[in-house]
Scaffold this motif. Structure first.
Motif, PDB file in Angstrom:
ATOM      1  N   LEU A  60       0.819  -1.204   0.000  1.00 42.83           N
ATOM      2  CA  LEU A  60       0.000   0.000   0.000  1.00 42.83           C
ATOM      3  C   LEU A  60       0.854   1.256   0.000  1.00 42.83           C
ATOM      4  O   LEU A  60       1.976   1.272   0.491  1.00 42.83           O
ATOM      5  CB  LEU A  60      -0.939   0.034   1.212  1.00 42.83           C
ATOM      6  N   SER A  71      -1.169   1.547   6.225  1.00 41.93           N
ATOM      7  CA  SER A  71      -0.393   0.966   5.132  1.00 41.93           C
ATOM      8  C   SER A  71       0.359  -0.288   5.544  1.00 41.93           C
ATOM      9  O   SER A  71       0.777  -1.062   4.697  1.00 41.93           O
ATOM     10  CB  SER A  71       0.605   1.991   4.586  1.00 41.93           C
ATOM     11  N   ASN A  76      -5.909   3.100  -3.707  1.00 40.61           N
ATOM     12  CA  ASN A  76      -4.844   3.559  -2.815  1.00 40.61           C
ATOM     13  C   ASN A  76      -3.579   3.865  -3.610  1.00 40.61           C
ATOM     14  O   ASN A  76      -2.947   4.901  -3.423  1.00 40.61           O
ATOM     15  CB  ASN A  76      -4.558   2.506  -1.742  1.00 40.61           C
ATOM     16  N   ALA A 131      -8.054   5.704  -0.650  1.00 37.25           N
ATOM     17  CA  ALA A 131      -8.896   5.042  -1.641  1.00 37.25           C
ATOM     18  C   ALA A 131     -10.077   5.891  -2.081  1.00 37.25           C
ATOM     19  O   ALA A 131     -10.536   5.773  -3.211  1.00 37.25           O
ATOM     20  CB  ALA A 131      -9.401   3.707  -1.089  1.00 37.25           C
TER      21      ALA A 131
END
Length: 146
Positions: free
Chosen positions: A5, A34, A112, A120
């Motif tokens: 992420l 993340s 993301n 997002a």
């Protein structure tokens, strides 16, 4: 292990944290997003129990832990079909409404990665940030110690 992420606040000092937390320790994290800190600790022989009160974040990591290859495959095939930037902005508003949790996790991952701010549901679209390296990290994610 590096997180798949994107996080504009990616924590850079996990090396310092590891000096204070001995190997084989159990670490609880209450700020999971993340996974940058948590994955780094887990990869260095610490058991990480991560918490979040944000269901989409929980759902993404749960799906990645149980079937990362499936989430990565869905993300790759879906991204390849997204030719129009308008679709990205539409999905920012509606991605959470899809029924399949693995597909939602794939959409979360795409949005993301493609968001200028790593969120997002908002941010300007940057297609170039959906890179093969992030997809590979997601595909190889095994969640051991995490």
């Amino acid at each position: 292990m590096k997180s798949p992420l994107k996080d504009k606040y990616d924590f850079k000092s996990s090396k310092i944290i590891k000096e204070f937390i001995p190997p084989k320790s159990v670490v609880e994290s209450y700020f999971l997003y993340s996974g940058a800190i948590e994955l780094n600790l887990a990869a260095s022989d610490r058991l990480v129990i991560a918490h979040t009160n944000k269901f989409p974040i929980y759902e993404f990591w749960h799906a990645a832990k149980h079937s990362s290859y499936r989430v990565a495959g869905l993300a790759e095939s879906t991204f390849d079909k997204m030719k129009d930037d308008g679709l990205f902005y539409y999905l920012q508003e509606s991605w959470w409404s899809y029924g399949d949790p693995f597909y939602r996790a794939a959409l979360f991952f795409i949005l993301n990665r493609c968001s200028s701010i790593g969120m997002a549901s908002c941010g300007e679209i940057q297609r170039n940030d959906f890179d093969p390296g992030a997809l590979s990290r997601l595909r190889r994610f095994n969640g051991e110690n995490f």
